[in-house]
Structure formats: structure tokens, C-alpha cells
Design an enzyme around this catalytic site. Sequence first.
Site, PDB file in Angstrom:
ATOM      1  N   ARG A  87       0.825  -1.217   0.000  1.00  0.00           N
ATOM      2  CA  ARG A  87       0.000   0.000   0.000  1.00  0.00           C
ATOM      3  C   ARG A  87       0.860   1.268   0.000  1.00  0.00           C
ATOM      4  O   ARG A  87       0.447   2.315  -0.486  1.00  0.00           O
ATOM      5  CB  ARG A  87      -0.983   0.002   1.178  1.00  0.00           C
ATOM      6  CG  ARG A  87      -0.319  -0.081   2.535  1.00  0.00           C
ATOM      7  CD  ARG A  87      -1.326  -0.326   3.657  1.00  0.00           C
ATOM      8  NE  ARG A  87      -0.643  -0.765   4.855  1.00  0.00           N
ATOM      9  CZ  ARG A  87      -0.827  -0.264   6.088  1.00  0.00           C
ATOM     10  NH1 ARG A  87      -1.698   0.708   6.269  1.00  0.00           N
ATOM     11  NH2 ARG A  87      -0.170  -0.724   7.105  1.00  0.00           N
ATOM     12  N   GLU A 120     -19.154   3.048   1.781  1.00  0.00           N
ATOM     13  CA  GLU A 120     -18.455   2.541   0.595  1.00  0.00           C
ATOM     14  C   GLU A 120     -19.328   2.547  -0.650  1.00  0.00           C
ATOM     15  O   GLU A 120     -18.818   2.664  -1.773  1.00  0.00           O
ATOM     16  CB  GLU A 120     -17.919   1.131   0.856  1.00  0.00           C
ATOM     17  CG  GLU A 120     -16.855   1.066   1.951  1.00  0.00           C
ATOM     18  CD  GLU A 120     -17.432   1.075   3.364  1.00  0.00           C
ATOM     19  OE1 GLU A 120     -18.668   0.869   3.504  1.00  0.00           O
ATOM     20  OE2 GLU A 120     -16.675   1.274   4.327  1.00  0.00           O
ATOM     21  N   PHE A 177     -14.510  -4.095   2.294  1.00  0.00           N
ATOM     22  CA  PHE A 177     -15.653  -3.179   2.192  1.00  0.00           C
ATOM     23  C   PHE A 177     -15.825  -2.652   0.765  1.00  0.00           C
ATOM     24  O   PHE A 177     -16.929  -2.272   0.363  1.00  0.00           O
ATOM     25  CB  PHE A 177     -15.481  -1.988   3.147  1.00  0.00           C
ATOM     26  CG  PHE A 177     -14.904  -2.340   4.494  1.00  0.00           C
ATOM     27  CD1 PHE A 177     -15.260  -3.521   5.128  1.00  0.00           C
ATOM     28  CD2 PHE A 177     -14.016  -1.489   5.133  1.00  0.00           C
ATOM     29  CE1 PHE A 177     -14.724  -3.857   6.364  1.00  0.00           C
ATOM     30  CE2 PHE A 177     -13.475  -1.818   6.373  1.00  0.00           C
ATOM     31  CZ  PHE A 177     -13.825  -3.002   6.986  1.00  0.00           C
ATOM     32  N   HIS A 186      -5.594  -3.887   2.454  1.00  0.00           N
ATOM     33  CA  HIS A 186      -5.739  -4.926   3.481  1.00  0.00           C
ATOM     34  C   HIS A 186      -6.370  -6.189   2.900  1.00  0.00           C
ATOM     35  O   HIS A 186      -7.204  -6.836   3.520  1.00  0.00           O
ATOM     36  CB  HIS A 186      -6.560  -4.403   4.668  1.00  0.00           C
ATOM     37  CG  HIS A 186      -5.837  -3.349   5.451  1.00  0.00           C
ATOM     38  ND1 HIS A 186      -5.240  -2.263   4.856  1.00  0.00           N
ATOM     39  CD2 HIS A 186      -5.620  -3.222   6.788  1.00  0.00           C
ATOM     40  CE1 HIS A 186      -4.678  -1.503   5.784  1.00  0.00           C
ATOM     41  NE2 HIS A 186      -4.882  -2.061   6.956  1.00  0.00           N
ATOM     42  N   ASP A 243      -6.178  -8.672  12.302  1.00  0.00           N
ATOM     43  CA  ASP A 243      -7.568  -8.201  12.190  1.00  0.00           C
ATOM     44  C   ASP A 243      -8.564  -9.346  12.011  1.00  0.00           C
ATOM     45  O   ASP A 243      -9.750  -9.202  12.291  1.00  0.00           O
ATOM     46  CB  ASP A 243      -7.711  -7.220  11.019  1.00  0.00           C
ATOM     47  CG  ASP A 243      -7.153  -5.846  11.355  1.00  0.00           C
ATOM     48  OD1 ASP A 243      -7.008  -5.548  12.557  1.00  0.00           O
ATOM     49  OD2 ASP A 243      -6.864  -5.082  10.422  1.00  0.00           O
ATOM     50  N   ARG A 274      -1.558  -4.926   3.686  1.00  0.00           N
ATOM     51  CA  ARG A 274      -1.302  -4.130   4.877  1.00  0.00           C
ATOM     52  C   ARG A 274       0.123  -4.258   5.388  1.00  0.00           C
ATOM     53  O   ARG A 274       0.832  -3.268   5.533  1.00  0.00           O
ATOM     54  CB  ARG A 274      -2.279  -4.575   5.980  1.00  0.00           C
ATOM     55  CG  ARG A 274      -2.001  -3.941   7.298  1.00  0.00           C
ATOM     56  CD  ARG A 274      -2.829  -4.582   8.400  1.00  0.00           C
ATOM     57  NE  ARG A 274      -2.521  -3.960   9.676  1.00  0.00           N
ATOM     58  CZ  ARG A 274      -3.097  -4.302  10.809  1.00  0.00           C
ATOM     59  NH1 ARG A 274      -4.014  -5.235  10.834  1.00  0.00           N
ATOM     60  NH2 ARG A 274      -2.761  -3.704  11.929  1.00  0.00           N
TER      61      ARG A 274
END
Lengths: 288, 324
Positions: free
Chosen positions: B20, B68, B93, B119, B127, B177
Site C-alpha cells: 500500500r 463505501e 468493504f 488490506h 484483524d 497491509r
Amino acid sequence: MTFTPQKLSTKALELKANQIREDVIRMLVEAGSGHSAGPLDLADIFTALYFDVLKHDPKNPNWDERDVLILSNGHCVPVQYATMAEAGYFDKKELLTLRKFGSRLQGHPERERLPGLETTSGPLGSGLSQASGMALSMRMDKEKERRIYVIMGDGEQDEGNVWEAAMFASKYKLSNITAITDRNNIQIDGPTEQVMPLEDLKAKWEAFGWHVLEIDGNNIEMCIDACAMAKAIIEKPTMIIAHTVPGMGVDFMEYDFHWHGVAPKPEEAKKALAELRSLGGKIRSEAD
Amino acid sequence: MTVPIIKDISAKDIASEPIRAGFGRGLKKAGELDARVVAACADLTDSTKIADFAKAFPDRYIEIGVAEQNLVTVGSGLAAMGKIPFVSSYAAFEPGRCWEQIRTTICLNNRPVKLIGSHAGLYTGADGATHQMLEDLALMRVLPNMVVLAPGDSVEAEKATLAMAKDRRPNYMRVTREATPIFTTADTPFEIGTAYVLEEGEDVTVIATGTMTYQALLTVDMLYKHGIDVEVVHVPTIKPLDADTILKSVQKTKHVVTVEEAQINGGLGGAIAELLGEHYPVPIKRMGMHDHFGESGTPEELLDYFGLTAKDIVKTVQTLLAKG
Ligand SMILES: [Mg+2]
């Protein structure tokens, strides 16, 4: 380049709206499927927009100074096709190809198929978001003369996406948006207040930071005036809640939610056309 | 022909960085190169690495909030007016929450919106399953008009971002991530739609995408010790798939292993199986997520548990070749 449409009298506009309703009926009966109630009740709003309010040029649909009209409730597109043909975007003969194989007039509007359509819609709730992106882009580019108009259904306001957009347009004070809700009180499964109550709709939009006007959506003069009023509101976006009679102009369709998502059969169309031609006996419409 | 990458792939001190971060650098550069580039984010500006762009171009940065569906659809409207919108959230999302809006208002509507799903994959780690997006490749790959990218490291992600800004189609790019090793260099080519042979071999083709290409490269020495000469093909563009490069390799080696940090159903494994099934059927093993969700853990623990390390690839190659 500039394009200045000729302003029409209210009477002339009413005749146009009636002609558009007749065309909608002809299109639907020929197609054998489609939505009746919404397109009929939106005829006055579309007439007001295409023949008075909108800055547009039927001969140059991509004119870069045009106003943008987004139809968020894409299932009502027959009224847009009929109005566009009436305004000269394409030949009226093409109207009878609605929903047929190879037609530019898809069952739900597809931007890339027909010049003059600004977006592709059908799945509900996403028109106001697109309008917001457009309006924000115009703001970034300091384009002050153009406006974005969005036509929305009332049933589609069950969609969460609508309220995401409502918050967004309010946050960025997108006063270059005029949204119009076709408040005909019906959706496919029944009256809106039974399916999923929307009231107090005005209070909802106000709470989301919008300026709200309420009008009789079947009164063309009121539609034109409200759109003019919306232009004067520079603090926030404006929502015009246009109260309409579903199926307007055809007695046996009016107020009946069963006509939301079906097309008239040939016998019903004949009856509807006879009624529209005499405008309920009140006026004569233009000859075909 | 191979393309240049770093010399010592198994170096202990290999540089690493989250993919990222490369996107973030690329976006800022794209913004400097083209004033039409704008960026919107759904309340994840720092973690999806849009922050540098936002700081440099505050007037071209749009905060959407946790919404979103609105994010991608506002993107469609921005593109309609000639902007080049990059819209970012976590892949779970976006595209996870807003697939229909992407389908109708971006793909069918053919608006060149640039979707960034951060991610993605098991590298999301602690997570847990909710945030470890493993279905994004499949979801995006079935959409007409959509380009699907999964760069292998941060350096490639930067190039991919600049390429996206110039591409006139809707694009989706997945980024990760946690830091992953950097195996490409400034000289490694990147073009949308091209697969790259990173290592030439005769016995088997390992086709990998995203972070898994590094694991595939690690197998070269390991397999050599077992007398197996592996060809490694890196596929940073899942769609459109570079069928020529892939078929040419497979016609030579006649054995295929695919590796991805995503569901093999509909992902890279699905894409390769479709291609080979129709044009050149050979024995194939697909490595990735087999109809399973992830769970919390370090990336290392998760790759090990789900069988996605270089060691696992070696074993899979050996089994495949043993069958003949
Ligand atoms: Mg309704």
C-alpha cells in the site's frame, strides 16, 4: 456556442406532456412489459425539464455547457425516451423499439447506447451519489453555470445508498444539485407507507441538511417555478418533493400500485389512449 | 526471456515495505503529473495511504466517511466529468460492500474509476477473517470492462498506480497491509495486461500473483536442490490475463502450480484453470484459499497454517511431478 430553446406557454407544455403520455402508452404496449405508473406521473416533470428548465441541445447531446439530468429510478426511462424524442434527440419512430433486441432504448437506460443519457441506471439508490460526484467535480473546476438534476423515486429511498449521498451532498454544500422525488406513494409491493414508511420525508431531508420544496408534481408551472427557486438556494442542495398521482392521466391506472411494474395489454392501451387523447374530455391533444 | 529483478532473493536482509505504501507514492506522483487525478476515501485515509496525496492536493481529496456504496458511486460521477478518481477503502468493504454499484455505475456505465482495495489477503493478519479479503479477485474478475491488478511488491504497486492513472478503463488494484519483501527494482518493467517470466525453467511453471510471487521465487533454489528446474511467472494483471506468456511457458513445462493469497475459486487459480482447460490442458495444482475464511494471527503463522509458504509450494510441485 450557445443554445437557446424557445419558451413555450403553459398550455403548449401541457399538450406536450399529454403527447408524451400517449407515446409512453404506445411504447409500453408494443414492448409488452415495463413500468406504467411512474412514467405517466413523471410526464409533467419531464416536460418542464426538457422544454423549459434544462440547458441542453438535442442536436448536440454532449454540449459541454449542458445541464446534466440523472434518472436514478431507471425503470421510469420510457418517459425520458418519449420526452427526448419529443424534444428532437431522435426520431419518434424509434420509440416503438423499446425493450427490443438491438434497440438503443434498453429496458433500463444505458448511457453508452443512446446519446443524451448521462448514466446507466436501474438498480436503485445510486443516482444521487453520481450526481454528487459530478457536482463536486464541477465545483472543483469552477463551472458555475451548469447544474445537475436528479430524478428519484420515492420507493428507492428505502436504499441506504440514498442517505449516504444525502449526507455527502450536504457536507460539501452541493447547491448545484436539484433533486426531484417522484412522491407517488407507491412501489412494487404496495403503498410506500405500508412497504416501508418514508414519512416524514420532508423532515428527513431537512434533517440531512437539504433545502426542501414541496410541489404538485403534475403541475408544470409549479415544477418550473420550483426548479427556479432551487437555483436561488446557494447554501445547500435542494430536494423538490413532487407529489404526483401514480398513473396520472389514465383513470384506471391512477392511484393503483398494481400498475407500478406492468405494461398495459392492447385493449387497456386502447382505452388509455382514448382517454389521453381527450385529456379526460377536457382538451384536445395534438393530432398524431 | 526473463525480466530484471533483485539479485539475491533469499537474502535475510531483503528490503520490505507494505504494498500500500507504493500505491501512496504512486498516487502522489500521478497527482503531480495530471491535475485530473483526484482521490476519495471512506474514513481510512492514513491506512490506505492516500494521506500524502491529500496533504499535497487538499482540493482534490474527498473524505466520504464510512460509506463505501457512496464512495464508488461518487467516483463514477467524478469520472463522468473527466476526473481520474482513485477511491480507496479496505478490500473487504470495497469491493466487498458495494459490488452492485461497481457493476452498474462503473463497469456497465464504463467509467474509468480506479478502485483500491487495501488490506487484502492473509497479510491483513491480526484483524482476522472479517478484514482478510480473499474474494476480491473473484468478485472483480467476473465484471466486464474491469481490469484487475495484484502487484507483487510496493515498487511494482507504484508503477501500477501510475499506469492506472493513464488507463481509460475501470481498474481494481488489491494492496496489502503488512510489509512484504521487495523483489522488483526500478528497472523491472510493468505494463497492465502483461505477465512476466522472472525465472526460466523446463520442468514446471509456478504462476503466482501479488505477495505470493516472492514465495514462488524462493522455491527456485530449493527445487534446484531436488533436481527440479522451475519456471516462475509473475501475474500482476489477473484481468486481462496475458494468455500468450502463460501458454508459451506451459507448452514448454507441461506442469502448472498456481499460487495466490485469495480464494482459488474465481481467483488466479480459477483464471489459469479456465485458460488451460480450453487451450492446453495439463496437470495443475492450485494453491490459495480453498473455500475457507482466514483467522487472526501473524502473516507468517497464517501462511504456514494455510500452506502458502515456499516450502508448501516445493511440496506441491514435487507431488505434481511425481504423478508424471
Ligand atoms: Mg414510487
